[in-house]
Design a protein around this motif. Structure first.
Motif, short mmCIF file in Angstrom:
data_model
loop_
_atom_site.label_atom_id
_atom_site.label_comp_id
_atom_site.label_asym_id
_atom_site.label_seq_id
_atom_site.Cartn_x
_atom_site.Cartn_y
_atom_site.Cartn_z
N VAL A 1 38.78 55.76 36.85
CA VAL A 1 38.83 54.67 35.88
C VAL A 1 38.86 53.34 36.62
N ALA A 2 38.00 52.43 36.23
CA ALA A 2 37.96 51.09 36.85
C ALA A 2 38.64 50.10 35.91
N PRO A 3 39.87 49.67 36.21
CA PRO A 3 40.50 48.65 35.35
C PRO A 3 39.68 47.36 35.38
N GLU A 4 39.68 46.65 34.28
CA GLU A 4 38.88 45.43 34.16
C GLU A 4 39.41 44.33 35.10
N LYS A 5 38.51 43.77 35.88
CA LYS A 5 38.89 42.71 36.81
C LYS A 5 38.93 41.38 36.05
N LEU A 6 40.11 40.76 36.02
CA LEU A 6 40.28 39.49 35.32
C LEU A 6 40.21 38.30 36.28
N LYS A 7 40.89 38.42 37.42
CA LYS A 7 40.95 37.28 38.34
C LYS A 7 41.34 37.76 39.73
N ILE A 8 40.66 37.22 40.74
CA ILE A 8 41.04 37.47 42.12
C ILE A 8 41.27 36.13 42.79
N SER A 9 42.49 35.90 43.20
CA SER A 9 42.85 34.64 43.85
C SER A 9 43.54 34.96 45.17
N GLY A 10 42.78 34.82 46.24
CA GLY A 10 43.33 35.14 47.56
C GLY A 10 43.71 36.60 47.65
N ASN A 11 44.97 36.86 47.94
CA ASN A 11 45.44 38.23 48.11
C ASN A 11 46.08 38.82 46.85
N THR A 12 45.96 38.10 45.75
CA THR A 12 46.49 38.59 44.48
C THR A 12 45.34 38.81 43.50
N SER A 13 45.28 40.01 42.93
CA SER A 13 44.19 40.37 42.00
C SER A 13 44.79 40.84 40.69
N ARG A 14 44.23 40.36 39.60
CA ARG A 14 44.73 40.71 38.27
C ARG A 14 43.72 41.62 37.56
#
Length: 733
Positions: free
Chosen positions: A685-698
């Protein structure tokens, strides 16, 4: 595929009408940015009776011919015909004087060409010149089924071995028929990625092996086709280890290997039932007390991480008194247990409503388990084994010591008119229905048929792939599957990501054939989101095989390994990778050096490696060595590391993944529980990528529990080069 005689005659004549139709139906030549290494690629330069740089080679006893014919659009093509065959092959092969020298170790070669054929018995062969100047056959590649319209075939080699001076290729035919071909394009990939730490392993991966100190090696016997036959050692040679018929990854990263009696009637007693708990991190293992014969049971992880195990062997076959050729068959067990990773013990549930030997087990979106199929715990009126007609449902209860209970028969919708056969692959769809992929073990689901008549090819009885509403008992056929009757012991998977709802089925054979049946290499893919789902042909495997094991990887690819050409003999030591984003070919990977046929398994480990186990050839020798595969992503530079992430995920909620460096995607991999090439619950399952900011990904988790059924998953963070982290365990639901 069969052709009418008039159609074959038109093919042989190379009629203008047939050629023009082919152009309209099957598109043109693809664009290639890299240089074309194929000499005389369009076959327009002639030398004698064939195009320049081409000659005919043959092995074995067969007859045929080759000539120049009119190709697509009135240009030249070449054709090879085999009119009689007892053995061997006949091929159009590049001459040594035109061998391709512009290749480097570690490169892959991509070959595409136009073709049409009246036989599926054909392949592309590559040869290489070693450093000492000798030529050897390097690799073979399937090119699909018979197709009498022009179409483009594509194959990709494994990495060019060290010490290769030159390569050449050919198109071989190994059955009565005709192949026409034209317009060759051969390109070479980069020798290795910039961050590659090992030139060959970076392309094909690498294996290592774990021995319990007791496994006997292959006997080295090669048959006429070059396959290694399994050793003929007596099964009593194996004194330690375990016969891993069933392999289950637990939520603590350890692996439960279940044998039960291990397909050995001498072990059919409580002291002979075995399970082994293996820790792939430390290499340590321990025997687990096993209360009943779980040989050929069904199993699935429950939402809390315990493993539900149902069925198994209640009775081995025995001869009927006074009838030397007839015997009473297997009886299925009706006992059921949960294995708890907290105490490493089996805890008994209530019994199923019938016995099941080779049952399916599919988790539903609410955590319950649906199960059908397998041999019953009683015989037919004539005294033979009988496939169970009882549909079972396990009601999950979180705080129950037994994990829940099997519902009474009256509370489960029954399908008494259906013989579900053995280990039918039922995959949970996004709408909560179950898709029967067409994969099973012995025979196929049919209407009617009380015992082994589930081999029936009658179109009226044969169910075939379809969408099953288990709550209403309704069934809608899905058509288009190639050779649906020859999918015994095939493998089928929900392709990554699970949200796309595409299923691939691969390999298999027809076990009902009289005499030695032979596996095939066909794959087919169905889009279950389509208005009218229908199977379409996928790229053939690089080798025909049955007993294929398939593992989803945390870079979104599919890995296949193991298998044999025939029933429990002639190992196929071949492995390959399929990328759903590049769905035209299987890429060759390093093969497992240990032959693995019947009863082999393979699963993904939390560190991203693949563990392969088991093999039970016709001699009933059992392979107890383990093979551990490191995919190419292990050799493409440093791995990202998950520093922090919440352990419990709710449907539809968002979560931050903190890593030591930037990542591109995340994968939630459901842990494997596999036997007999079957794990219908395997999904990525690939969770939906909302935001990637540096070393933190939502990321956001799907709100549909049918996409990601409740339970423990391995969470991998993957970088832009496809390199995954070691997994963190998260609980969904």
């Amino acid at each position: 595929m069969r052709f009418r005689r008039t159609r074959v005659r038109a093919f042989l004549a190379g009629s203008t009408m047939t050629m023009m139709t082919a152009v309209l139906v099957q598109g043109g030549v693809p664009a290639h940015a890299a240089a074309n290494l194929a000499p005389n690629p369009k076959l327009e330069t002639v030398a004698g009776r064939l195009p320049q740089c081409w000659e005919v080679k043959a092995t074995g006893r067969n007859t045929g011919s080759a000539k120049i014919v009119t190709g697509r659009g009135g240009k030249r093509a070449m054709q090879i015909t085999q009119t009689m065959r007892v053995s061997g092959w006949r091929a159009l092969v590049q001459t040594r004087s035109c061998a391709i020298k512009k290749v480097k170790a570690g490169q892959r070669l991509d070959l595409s060409f136009l073709m049409k054929s009246t036989t599926p018995k054909m392949s592309v062969m590559f040869f290489r010149q070693k450093s000492d100047g000798t030529w050897v056959r390097w690799s073979d590649h399937g090119v699909g089924d018979a197709n009498d319209t022009w179409h483009r075939a594509t194959v990709r080699t494994g990495p060019v071995p060290e010490g290769t001076k030159a390569v050449r290729f050919g198109l071989a035919i190994s059955g009565k028929g005709v192949i026409a071909t034209d317009d060759y394009v051969l390109t070479a990939s980069a020798a290795r990625p910039a961050k590659c730490t090992n030139a060959v392993a970076c392309v094909e991966g690498r294996w290592r092996y774990v021995s319990f100190g007791d496994a006997a090696p292959d006997d080295g016997d090669n048959d006429a086709n070059g396959y290694t036959n399994p050793g003929d050692q007596d099964d009593e040679v194996v004194k330690k280890g375990v016969r891993a018929m069933h392999t289950v990854v637990l939520r603590n990263g350890k692996v439960l290997l279940i044998a039960g009696s291990g397909n050995n009637p001498k072990n059919f007693n409580p002291k002979g039932f075995e399970s082994l708990l293996y820790d792939p991190v430390t290499g340590r293992y321990k025997k687990i007390k096993t209360p009943t014969d779980m040989f050929c049971a069904g199993h699935v992880q429950l939402p809390d991480g315990r493993v539900l195990i149902m069925g198994g062997t209640k009775k081995y076959p025995s001869y009927i008194q006074g009838q030397s050729e007839a015997y009473r068959g297997w009886k299925g067990e009706d006992k059921s247990y949960v294995f708890d990773p907290n105490d490493n013990k089996y805890h008994q549930t209530n019994n199923t409503r019938d016995g099941h030997w080779y049952p399916s087990a599919t988790i539903l979106g609410n955590g319950d388990v649906y199960s059908v199929g397998g041999y019953s715990d009683d015989y037919t009126k004539d005294g033979y084994q009988r496939v169970s007609r009882v549909s079972e449902k396990f009601k999950y209860k979180k705080n129950s010591k037994a994990g829940g209970y099997w519902l009474p028969r009256r509370k489960v919708k029954q399908t008494p008119g259906v013989n579900w056969s053995t280990y039918p692959s039922l995959i949970l769809m996004q709408n909560g229905r179950l898709f029967y992929s067409g994969s099973s073990v012995f025979g196929h689901p049919v209407k009617g048929g009380d015992d082994e008549s589930n081999y029936d090819h009658d179109a009226k009885a044969f169910i075939g792939p379809g969408i099953f509403n288990h709550e209403k008992g309704t069934y809608k056929k899905v058509r288009g599957l190639t050779q649906p009757w020859a999918r015994d012991q095939s493998a089928s998977v929900l392709l990554p990501p699970a949200q796309r709802q595409k299923v691939m089925i691969m390999g298999g054979m027809d076990f009902s054939k009289q005499g030695p049946g032979v596996a095939h290499a066909h794959t087919d893919i169905v889009d279950l989101k389509a208005g009218s789902p229908r199977y379409r042909r996928g790229p053939d495997l690089n080798a025909a095989k049955v007993y294929v094991s398939t593992v989803l990887l945390p870079d979104g690819k599919v890995f296949e390994t193991g298998g044999s050409l025939m029933e429990r003999k002639q190992y196929v030591k071949e492995a390959a990778m399929f990328d759903p984003k590049r769905p035209n070919a299987w890429e060759r990977m390093a093969p497992d050096k240990i032959g693995r046929t019947y009863h082999n398994t393979a699963v993904l480990l939390p560190d991203g490696r693949v563990l392969a186990a088991g093999s039970n050839p016709a001699s009933n020798f059992y392979e107890t060595r383990l093979s551990i595969y490191s995919p190419p992503y292990f050799f493409k530079g440093p791995r990202p590391r998950i520093k922090s992430v919440k352990k419990y995920w709710a449907y539809g909620a968002t979560y931050d993944i903190k890593t030591n460096r930037k990542i591109k995607s995340a994968w939630l991999m459901r842990p494997g529980a596999v036997t007999h090439s079957s794990d219908p619950n395997q999904r990525a399952v690939a969770p939906e990528k909302l935001k990637i900011s540096g070393n933190t990904s939502r990321f956001k988790l799907t709100n549909n529990p049918n996409i990601a059924p409740p339970g423990w998953y391995m969470l991998f963070a993957t970088d832009a080069n496809g390199v995954p982290s070691v997994a963190k365990w998260v609980h969904i639901g």
